[in-house]
Design a protein around this motif. Structure first.
Motif, short mmCIF file in Angstrom:
data_model
loop_
_atom_site.label_atom_id
_atom_site.label_comp_id
_atom_site.label_asym_id
_atom_site.label_seq_id
_atom_site.Cartn_x
_atom_site.Cartn_y
_atom_site.Cartn_z
N VAL A 120 0.84 -1.20 0.00
CA VAL A 120 0.00 0.00 0.00
C VAL A 120 0.88 1.25 0.00
N LEU A 121 1.92 1.22 0.82
CA LEU A 121 2.82 2.38 0.89
C LEU A 121 3.48 2.64 -0.46
N PRO B 94 2.81 7.64 -6.92
CA PRO B 94 2.10 8.85 -7.37
C PRO B 94 2.27 10.03 -6.39
N ALA B 95 2.36 9.73 -5.09
CA ALA B 95 2.54 10.81 -4.12
C ALA B 95 3.88 11.51 -4.32
N LEU C 275 -7.70 4.36 -6.07
CA LEU C 275 -6.60 3.55 -5.55
C LEU C 275 -6.82 3.21 -4.09
N LEU C 276 -7.15 4.24 -3.29
CA LEU C 276 -7.32 4.01 -1.85
C LEU C 276 -8.50 3.09 -1.58
N ILE D 205 -3.98 1.44 -9.95
CA ILE D 205 -2.59 1.91 -9.82
C ILE D 205 -2.18 2.68 -11.07
N GLY D 206 -2.42 2.05 -12.24
CA GLY D 206 -2.08 2.72 -13.50
C GLY D 206 -2.89 4.00 -13.66
#
Lengths: 181, 443
Positions: A14-15, A21-22, B86-87, B118-119
């Motif tokens: 998850v990280l 992206p972060a 994503l989350l 993700i993509g």
């Protein structure tokens, strides 16, 4: 695999998935906030090539950089272009180097050609401006009308920091593109 | 449905057994698990297939909606929107992993959604910050972030998306002027997953799906990864690749009635036949061989040399597997015929480069496709398998048709041949069905 280990690995995953992206967001934000502001005058693009769905393909007048013949540039190489700022804030390319310059403004770019007439063509890392489907055709028309040689009224504002760039805005005749909609 | 009822009844009975001391609580838990697993395995494939399709469609739909680029909204809001799918997919996956670890539908649904999001997230962030897309970087980071989904959730859909992203990485890397050699270590990352699924159940639909996906990925990727300095090099490379797939299927996978259920065997056989079939056309032999060696410009010398490594590796693997098969007690002629295809292709390619050898190479390819079609038909008759008989007939007709269009025969002759082949199909099927109904068929 024990449940605990599985949860731990899931947490790592998850990280990483958020992290990539972060990191992109953080690096762009850092450039936009702390980078030096430079303007690049846009040049007209091939009309058939310019509009590709949801983004404008941008071209810049400063995309040809003088280089020394002994450097033997070839297309597709990584390079640093040294930038100078004129009184109005527009960027001028002042040379091409394989090594990261120690000071001043510079950008990491890709070469698009070898040396031709003492100059190398480069590709700036901000050649696409993304817009919504509805706005793209009108923006494309505006861009084309205002970037012709007689007018030269289109430019982008870019923030540059440590060789990386982030596009801040696209201006048409002095106004941000958003104000046309 | 009835099975479900029995399980339900069992669920209400088991606590009573424990109460009465007939079984221990541990045994009760094991019984319950056994039947719940069985129930999960019984779920019809179509439901699952459409479930996966649904997830993919919803995922792509969301990506498209977000890709509309809501540039009127403030930037922080758009960034949050990009992270939202994503989350939520991560949260759902975690929940599915904890609570529904035995449910295939949940595993595939959440695994697929997470892999796509993700993509989607990376692409959207790139769009919001006007970052020009560097496709090979994009696909590489996407594939590496999907990989843990494959292993932690055990999702086949995620494995499929991983294979897709590494194939796209290889293609975009090759197109950008760089090389695609990293494809092989990337591909190796999925093999432990296949081994796990293989150890669980050799004939599960998941393993079969993975086998088809890997066969397809390799077929595309080998073509993409070859630097292609030597025109026509694909002939022995593809023949060897398909032979390797074929023998993996023959040696380690159970033979099944339906051809599509034995992915490696079918893909390998089909691939070898198609490779030889293409080699049987005279036009493909123009401009082939070392005289037309390409170098400089976009032809990377290192990657060009690696082409030979690929060929040598695949050929050695094909020969080794063939020898392994030869040492077995139970052999069949059809497999033997397929075993010689890579050597034949290499030989054909080597002599076909010269004007004198070209005719021989074309002749050999034609003859061998013909031989293979006969061998497949005979094997079909031997085993009373209509699928094999018809497959042989299809190969035979394909060869015949293609030679026809080469030779510009008259309309009447063509017409007669079509009628003959058609009658052959009907007669052979009719005969085999009749023979089957007499009770000589395999159980």
């Amino acid at each position: 695999m024990s449940a605990k280990l599985k949860y731990f690995l899931f947490g790592l995953m998850v990280l990483a998935q958020i992290g990539v992206p972060a990191y992109l967001v953080a690096s762009r934000e850092s450039i936009l906030r702390g980078g030096e502001r430079l303007l690049f005058r846009a040049k007209p693009m091939d009309p058939y090539d310019a509009f590709r769905g949801r983004y404008l393909a941008l071209g810049f007048e400063e995309d040809e950089v003088s280089a020394r013949p002994e450097d033997q540039w070839d297309a597709g190489q990584m390079a640093f272009v040294i930038l100078e700022k004129d009184a109005a804030g527009f960027a001028k390319s002042a040379g091409l180097s394989r090594k990261r310059p120690a000071a001043g403004s510079y950008l990491k770019v890709l070469t698009r050609s070898g040396i031709y007439n003492g100059k190398v063509q480069i590709e700036y890392p901000f050649s696409q401006y993304f817009l919504s489907e509805k706005k793209a055709p009108k923006a494309d028309l505006l861009y084309r009308r205002h970037s012709v040689r007689e007018k030269r009224e289109a430019h982008v504002a870019v923030r540059v920091k440590n060789g990386l760039a982030a596009l801040e805005n696209l201006f048409i005749a002095g106004k941000p593109i958003a104000e046309y909609f | 449905m009835r099975y479900k009822k029995i399980i339900k009844w069992l669920g209400s009975e088991i606590p009573l057994w424990v109460q009465e001391g007939i079984v221990s609580p541990e045994a009760a838990a094991r019984i319950r698990e056994r039947y719940e697993k069985k129930l999960a395995a019984k779920r019809p494939l179509t439901v699952l297939l459409f479930g996966c399709l649904g997830v993919l469609l919803i995922g792509f739909g969301l990506i498209l909606i977000f890709a509309r680029n809501w540039d009127d909204l403030p930037k922080w809001f758009r960034v949050s929107l990009a992270f939202l799918p994503l989350l939520s997919a991560q949260a759902l996956s975690f929940w599915a992993m904890r609570r529904k670890s035995s449910s295939v539908t949940w595993r595939e649904g959440t695994g697929g959604a997470l892999s796509l999001s993700i993509g989607g997230c990376i692409a959207l962030i790139g769009q919001i910050y006007h970052m020009p897309v560097v496709w090979h970087d994009f696909y590489l980071s996407w594939s590496l972030l999907v990989l843990p989904v494959v292993y932690l959730l055990g999702s086949t859909l995620a494995a499929g998306i991983f294979l897709f992203t590494i194939t796209m990485w290889a293609a975009s890397s090759q197109l950008s002027g760089s090389t695609a050699m990293l494809f092989w270590p990337l591909f190796a990352l999925i093999i432990p997953h296949l081994r796990t699924k293989y150890a669980e159940n050799k004939s599960s639909w998941e393993l079969n799906a993975l086998a088809w996906l890997t066969a397809l990925t390799l077929t595309i990727a080998v073509g993409v990864c070859l630097e292609k300095n030597l025109p026509g090099f694909w002939m022995p490379v593809y023949a060897a690749l398909f032979a390797v797939l074929y023998f993996i299927g023959v040696i380690w996978f159970p033979e099944s009635q339906a051809l599509w259920q034995q992915a490696y065997r079918t893909a390998g056989a089909l691939g070898m036949i198609i490779t030889l079939w293409i080699m049987s056309f005279s036009t493909v032999w123009d401009d082939i061989g070392y005289i037309y060696y390409r170098s400089g410009g976009k032809y990377d010398p290192l990657a060009g040399a690696f082409d030979y490594v690929i060929l040598a590796g695949l050929l050695m693997a094909a020969v080794a597997l063939f020898r392994y098969y030869l040492n077995r007690s139970k052999k069949n002629n059809l497999v033997m015929f397929f075993g010689y295809v890579p050597i034949l292709a290499l030989f054909g390619y080597s002599i076909g480069q010269f004007p004198a050898g070209m005719v021989a190479a074309i002749f050999l390819s034609n003859i061998y496709v013909f031989v293979l079609s006969l061998a497949i038909m005979l094997r079909g008759i031997e085993e009373n398998r209509l699928s094999l008989l018809n497959a042989g007939l299809v190969v035979f007709s394909a060869l015949l048709f293609s030679r026809f269009f080469d030779m510009h025969m008259g309309l009447v002759v063509r017409g007669l041949l079509f009628i003959l082949i058609g009658s052959g199909f009907l007669a052979a099927n009719f005969w085999l069905i009749k023979r089957k109904s007499k009770g000589t068929s395999r159980p």
